[in-house]
Design a protein around this motif. Structure first.
Motif, PDB file in Angstrom:
ATOM      1  N   ALA A 293       0.826  -1.208   0.000  1.00 57.46           N
ATOM      2  CA  ALA A 293       0.000   0.000   0.000  1.00 57.46           C
ATOM      3  C   ALA A 293       0.860   1.257   0.000  1.00 57.46           C
ATOM      4  CB  ALA A 293      -0.936  -0.007   1.203  1.00 57.46           C
ATOM      5  N   ALA A 294       2.054   1.167   0.570  1.00 54.55           N
ATOM      6  CA  ALA A 294       2.969   2.312   0.607  1.00 54.55           C
ATOM      7  C   ALA A 294       3.746   2.481  -0.695  1.00 54.55           C
ATOM      8  CB  ALA A 294       3.942   2.150   1.773  1.00 54.55           C
ATOM      9  N   GLY A 295       3.513   1.583  -1.658  1.00 49.99           N
ATOM     10  CA  GLY A 295       4.172   1.704  -2.954  1.00 49.99           C
ATOM     11  C   GLY A 295       5.432   0.887  -3.089  1.00 49.99           C
ATOM     12  N   CYS A 296       5.612  -0.101  -2.236  1.00 46.49           N
ATOM     13  CA  CYS A 296       6.831  -0.918  -2.253  1.00 46.49           C
ATOM     14  C   CYS A 296       6.606  -2.220  -3.011  1.00 46.49           C
ATOM     15  CB  CYS A 296       7.254  -1.213  -0.813  1.00 46.49           C
ATOM     16  SG  CYS A 296       8.840  -2.063  -0.681  1.00 46.49           S
ATOM     17  N   GLU A 297       7.557  -2.577  -3.853  1.00 44.66           N
ATOM     18  CA  GLU A 297       7.544  -3.896  -4.486  1.00 44.66           C
ATOM     19  C   GLU A 297       8.073  -4.909  -3.482  1.00 44.66           C
ATOM     20  OE1 GLU A 297      10.044  -6.441  -7.821  1.00 44.66           O
ATOM     21  OE2 GLU A 297       9.872  -4.267  -8.084  1.00 44.66           O
ATOM     22  N   VAL A 298       7.337  -5.996  -3.293  1.00 47.10           N
ATOM     23  CA  VAL A 298       7.741  -7.033  -2.345  1.00 47.10           C
ATOM     24  C   VAL A 298       8.237  -8.251  -3.108  1.00 47.10           C
ATOM     25  CG1 VAL A 298       6.989  -8.589  -0.501  1.00 47.10           C
ATOM     26  CG2 VAL A 298       6.114  -6.234  -0.588  1.00 47.10           C
ATOM     27  N   ARG A 299       9.450  -8.684  -2.762  1.00 48.39           N
ATOM     28  CA  ARG A 299      10.005  -9.920  -3.304  1.00 48.39           C
ATOM     29  C   ARG A 299      10.137 -10.890  -2.145  1.00 48.39           C
ATOM     30  NH1 ARG A 299      14.812  -7.433  -7.252  1.00 48.39           N
ATOM     31  NH2 ARG A 299      13.411  -6.046  -8.440  1.00 48.39           N
ATOM     32  N   GLY A 300       9.448 -12.026  -2.231  1.00 50.64           N
ATOM     33  CA  GLY A 300       9.389 -12.917  -1.084  1.00 50.64           C
ATOM     34  C   GLY A 300       9.815 -14.330  -1.380  1.00 50.64           C
ATOM     35  N   ASP A 301      10.160 -15.035  -0.301  1.00 50.83           N
ATOM     36  CA  ASP A 301      10.435 -16.461  -0.445  1.00 50.83           C
ATOM     37  C   ASP A 301       9.114 -17.195  -0.672  1.00 50.83           C
ATOM     38  OD1 ASP A 301       9.206 -16.558   2.033  1.00 50.83           O
ATOM     39  OD2 ASP A 301      10.956 -17.314   3.120  1.00 50.83           O
ATOM     40  N   ARG A 302       9.145 -18.512  -0.711  1.00 51.06           N
ATOM     41  CA  ARG A 302       7.954 -19.275  -1.064  1.00 51.06           C
ATOM     42  C   ARG A 302       6.794 -18.999  -0.110  1.00 51.06           C
ATOM     43  NH1 ARG A 302       9.050 -25.507  -1.631  1.00 51.06           N
ATOM     44  NH2 ARG A 302      10.423 -24.602  -3.222  1.00 51.06           N
ATOM     45  N   ASP A 303       7.085 -18.904   1.182  1.00 51.40           N
ATOM     46  CA  ASP A 303       6.025 -18.680   2.166  1.00 51.40           C
ATOM     47  C   ASP A 303       5.408 -17.290   2.013  1.00 51.40           C
ATOM     48  OD1 ASP A 303       6.280 -21.202   3.459  1.00 51.40           O
ATOM     49  OD2 ASP A 303       8.067 -20.465   4.490  1.00 51.40           O
ATOM     50  N   ILE A 304       6.230 -16.289   1.780  1.00 52.73           N
ATOM     51  CA  ILE A 304       5.714 -14.936   1.622  1.00 52.73           C
ATOM     52  C   ILE A 304       4.955 -14.808   0.304  1.00 52.73           C
ATOM     53  CG2 ILE A 304       6.353 -12.510   1.368  1.00 52.73           C
ATOM     54  CD1 ILE A 304       6.616 -13.567   4.229  1.00 52.73           C
ATOM     55  N   ALA A 305       5.477 -15.421  -0.766  1.00 52.15           N
ATOM     56  CA  ALA A 305       4.818 -15.353  -2.071  1.00 52.15           C
ATOM     57  C   ALA A 305       3.433 -15.984  -2.021  1.00 52.15           C
ATOM     58  CB  ALA A 305       5.673 -16.024  -3.135  1.00 52.15           C
ATOM     59  N   ALA A 306       3.241 -16.944  -1.121  1.00 52.55           N
ATOM     60  CA  ALA A 306       1.938 -17.607  -1.001  1.00 52.55           C
ATOM     61  C   ALA A 306       0.888 -16.720  -0.338  1.00 52.55           C
ATOM     62  CB  ALA A 306       2.095 -18.905  -0.204  1.00 52.55           C
ATOM     63  N   ALA A 331      11.542 -12.748   3.994  1.00 53.78           N
ATOM     64  CA  ALA A 331      11.652 -14.193   4.184  1.00 53.78           C
ATOM     65  C   ALA A 331      11.069 -14.581   5.524  1.00 53.78           C
ATOM     66  CB  ALA A 331      13.109 -14.641   4.108  1.00 53.78           C
ATOM     67  N   MET A 332      10.462 -15.754   5.570  1.00 53.51           N
ATOM     68  CA  MET A 332      10.024 -16.342   6.837  1.00 53.51           C
ATOM     69  C   MET A 332      11.202 -17.125   7.412  1.00 53.51           C
ATOM     70  SD  MET A 332       6.725 -15.619   7.305  1.00 53.51           S
ATOM     71  CE  MET A 332       5.696 -16.890   8.043  1.00 53.51           C
ATOM     72  N   VAL A 333      11.396 -17.025   8.729  1.00 54.94           N
ATOM     73  CA  VAL A 333      12.497 -17.724   9.379  1.00 54.94           C
ATOM     74  C   VAL A 333      11.989 -18.466  10.609  1.00 54.94           C
ATOM     75  CG1 VAL A 333      14.280 -16.134   8.570  1.00 54.94           C
ATOM     76  CG2 VAL A 333      13.099 -15.665  10.725  1.00 54.94           C
ATOM     77  N   ASP A 334      12.777 -19.430  11.015  1.00 51.81           N
ATOM     78  CA  ASP A 334      12.424 -20.225  12.197  1.00 51.81           C
ATOM     79  C   ASP A 334      12.962 -19.549  13.449  1.00 51.81           C
ATOM     80  OD1 ASP A 334      11.088 -22.308  10.800  1.00 51.81           O
ATOM     81  OD2 ASP A 334      13.032 -23.120  10.196  1.00 51.81           O
ATOM     82  N   GLY A 335      12.209 -18.568  13.923  1.00 51.14           N
ATOM     83  CA  GLY A 335      12.536 -17.923  15.182  1.00 51.14           C
ATOM     84  C   GLY A 335      13.827 -17.121  15.142  1.00 51.14           C
ATOM     85  N   LEU A 336      14.283 -16.777  16.343  1.00 48.06           N
ATOM     86  CA  LEU A 336      15.474 -15.942  16.467  1.00 48.06           C
ATOM     87  C   LEU A 336      16.707 -16.615  15.882  1.00 48.06           C
ATOM     88  CD1 LEU A 336      16.840 -13.387  17.491  1.00 48.06           C
ATOM     89  CD2 LEU A 336      16.977 -14.438  19.762  1.00 48.06           C
ATOM     90  N   ASP A 337      16.833 -17.934  16.076  1.00 43.69           N
ATOM     91  CA  ASP A 337      17.997 -18.632  15.525  1.00 43.69           C
ATOM     92  C   ASP A 337      18.031 -18.521  14.003  1.00 43.69           C
ATOM     93  OD1 ASP A 337      19.115 -19.459  17.933  1.00 43.69           O
ATOM     94  OD2 ASP A 337      17.946 -21.311  17.993  1.00 43.69           O
ATOM     95  N   GLY A 338      16.865 -18.660  13.367  1.00 43.09           N
ATOM     96  CA  GLY A 338      16.805 -18.529  11.917  1.00 43.09           C
ATOM     97  C   GLY A 338      17.160 -17.128  11.458  1.00 43.09           C
TER      98      GLY A 338
END
Length: 427
Positions: A293-306, A331-338
Motif C-alpha cells: 500500500a505504501a508503494g513498495c515492491e515485495v520480493r518474497g520467499d515461497r512462504d511470503i509469495a503464497a 523471508a520467513m524464518v524459524d525464530g530468532l535462531d533462523g
C-alpha cells in the motif's frame, strides 16, 4: 598562408595535481591542529550562514545536476539522494551549525594513570591530519565532511561524484567563504577540481600527503579504493540492513516499523532492504499489505509469495541486494535462531534491528548480531550521525578498526601518549 588548428587539451597530470593539493592540505592541517575551538566554530557558523545566503546559487547548480541525472537515466533513488530543495539545504546548514556547537575532541584526555615510579601517562585526542574523502551522489556529504574535518582539526580533500559536480562546487564555495571570514586557511577544505578518474587513483597513492581515505558509495567505489589504496582506508560499505519481526512483536509496532524502515527514504544506506518474519508471528500478511500500500515492491520467499498474488518470488541475489529503491525482500524464518543465521550470512554489518516485546530475545539479538549498529524496536532509518547526536557524519563505518558506526568528530581523531615526569631515569 597557414591555417590555425585547435590543439587538443593537455592531458591531466593527476599525480602533480594531488601532490600540490596534498602539500597545501598538509600545511593547512598543521595550522588546524592547534586552531582554537572558538575559531573553528566561528568558521563553521560563517559557512552555515553562507550556505543560507547562497541558497539560490546552490539550488541552481543542483538543478543542473538533476537535469543531467535525469537525462543520463539515474534511478529515482539516486535522484532523491542528489536532489536539494530549500528544506534540505536548510537542514545541511543546520547540521554545520550543529557541528560548531559540539565539544571539540582535540586535546580531550581519554584516560590518565600514574605509574609506581611517579610517571603520569595520559592519552589525548589529536587530529588524523589530512583526510581524503571520496563519495558519490550526495551533495550534503560535501558540507558534512568539511564541517567534521574542520572541527576535528583536520584538513580534508573532497572528491565528489560526477552526478553532483555543480552542487558540490557551489557548496564548497560557500564553506570556503566561511573559512576566509574566520581567518582559517582555505586549503583546510579542498575540492578536487576534476572528475577525471585518474585523480582518484592519484589520491589513493598519496602516501605521506594523505593520512587516511574515507570512501562513501556503492560496492564498486569501495572495492576500487580497497584494491588500489596505498593509504589507510576507513571503509563505509553498502547498507544491506535487516529488520527481524519476532514472534513476540507487537503487531502495530511491527507494521509501523517495517514501513518506516523501508519507505521513509529508500535511497539512504540505513533503509531496511530485507525483512525477516518469525513463523510464529501471527500477522505476516498485514506487513506485506502495508508495504504494498505504501508503494513498495515485495520480493518474497515461497512462504511470503503464497500470502499475496502481487508478491514477486525472490531469487538468491535478493538477499544480498542493496536496492536503494522501493523494493524489499521478505523471508520467513524459524525464530530468532533462523534470523541470526540469515543475518550472519547476508548482512553487510551496517544496521540490523529486532522488533519484539521479549526482552531476552532483544538482548540476545543486540549481543549476537555483529553489525556496527544493532537496534531494538526502532527503525533502521535512525542509523544517522545527526540522530545519534553527533551533529553530522561522513558515513557509517562497517569494519572493526579505528571507528565503527557513524563516523563523526571522534572518528576523525586518533590519540597520542603524553608522559609527565619529575626527572625519572630508567634503571
Amino acid at each position: 598562408m597557414t591555417t590555425d588548428t585547435l590543439s587538443p587539451p593537455p592531458l591531466l597530470d593527476a599525480d602533480a595535481l594531488i601532490a600540490d593539493m596534498g602539500a597545501r592540505a598538509r600545511a593547512a592541517a598543521k595550522h588546524m591542529a592547534t586552531a582554537p575551538t572558538a575559531k573553528k566554530a566561528a568558521a563553521l557558523k560563517a559557512g552555515a550562514q553562507q550556505l543560507r545566503a547562497q541558497a539560490a546559487e546552490i539550488l541552481t547548480a543542483n538543478a543542473q545536476d538533476m537535469a543531467a541525472g535525469e537525462a543520463s537515466g539515474l534511478t529515482s533513488a539516486m535522484l532523491d539522494r542528489l536532489r536539494l530543495d530549500e528544506t534540505r539545504l536548510g537542514a545541511i546548514a543546520d547540521a554545520v551549525d550543529a557541528v560548531a556547537a559540539l565539544p571539540d575532541p582535540v586535546g580531550a584526555e581519554i584516560d590518565r594513570v600514574e605509574r609506581p615510579n611517579g610517571l603520569v601517562l595520559s592519552r589525548v585526542r589529536v587530529p588524523l591530519g589530512v583526510v581524503g574523502i571520496i563519495y558519490e551522489s550526495r551533495p550534503n556529504v560535501t558540507a558534512d565532511a568539511a564541517a567534521l574535518g574542520l572541527m576535528s582539526g583536520n584538513a580534508v580533500i573532497l572528491r565528489g561524484g560526477s552526478e553532483a559536480v555543480h552542487s558540490n562546487r557551489a557548496i564548497h564555495a560557500a564553506l570556503a567563504a566561511g573559512l576566509a571570514e574566520a581567518g582559517l586557511p582555505a586549503d583546510a577544505v579542498q575540492l578536487v577540481p576534476t572528475q577525471d578518474r585518474a585523480a582518484v587513483g592519484a589520491l589513493l597513492r598519496a602516501q605521506g600527503l594523505v593520512d587516511i581515505i574515507v570512501p562513501r558509495g556503492g560496492k564498486g567505489l569501495v572495492a576500487r579504493v580497497q584494491d588500489e589504496a596505498r593509504v589507510p582506508v576507513l571503509a563505509h560499505l553498502d547498507g544491506i540492513c535487516h529488520t527481524y519481526i519476532d514472534g513476540a512483536a507487537d503487531p502495530g509496532i511491527a507494521v509501523a516499523l517495517a514501513v518506516n524502515a523501508k519507505m521513509r527514504r529508500t535511497g539512504i544506506c540505513g533503509a531496511t532492504e530485507t525483512i525477516l518474519i518469525d513463523r510464529a508471528y501471527p500477522g505476516p500478511a498485514a506487513i506485506v499489505d502495508a508495504l504494498t500500500a505504501a508503494g513498495c515492491e515485495v520480493r518474497g520467499d515461497r512462504d511470503i509469495a503464497a500470502l499475496a498474488a502481487h508478491v514477486t518470488p525472490a531469487d538468491a541475489s535478493d538477499w544480498d541486494s542493496e536496492y536503494l529503491d522501493a523494493i524489499v525482500s521478505i523471508a520467513m524464518v524459524d525464530g530468532l535462531d533462523g534470523a541470526l543465521a540469515h543475518i550472519d550470512a547476508h548482512s553487510s554489518r551496517h544496521t540490523d534491528a529486532i522488533v519484539t516485546e521479549d526482552a531476552a530475545a532483544a538482548d540476545r539479538f543486540l549481543t549476537e548480531v555483529d553489525s556496527a549498529i544493532v537496534m531494538h524496536n526502532a527503525s533502521t532509518q535512525f542509523a544517522d550521525g545527526g540522530e545519534f547526536g553527533l551533529g553530522a557524519e561522513i558515513g557509517i563505518a562497517t569494519g572493526r578498526l579505528h571507528a565503527r558506526g557513524p563516523v563523526a568528530l571522534e572518528g576523525l581523531t586518533t590519540y597520542k601518549w603524553q608522559v609527565r615526569g619529575t626527572g625519572q631515569v630508567r634503571p
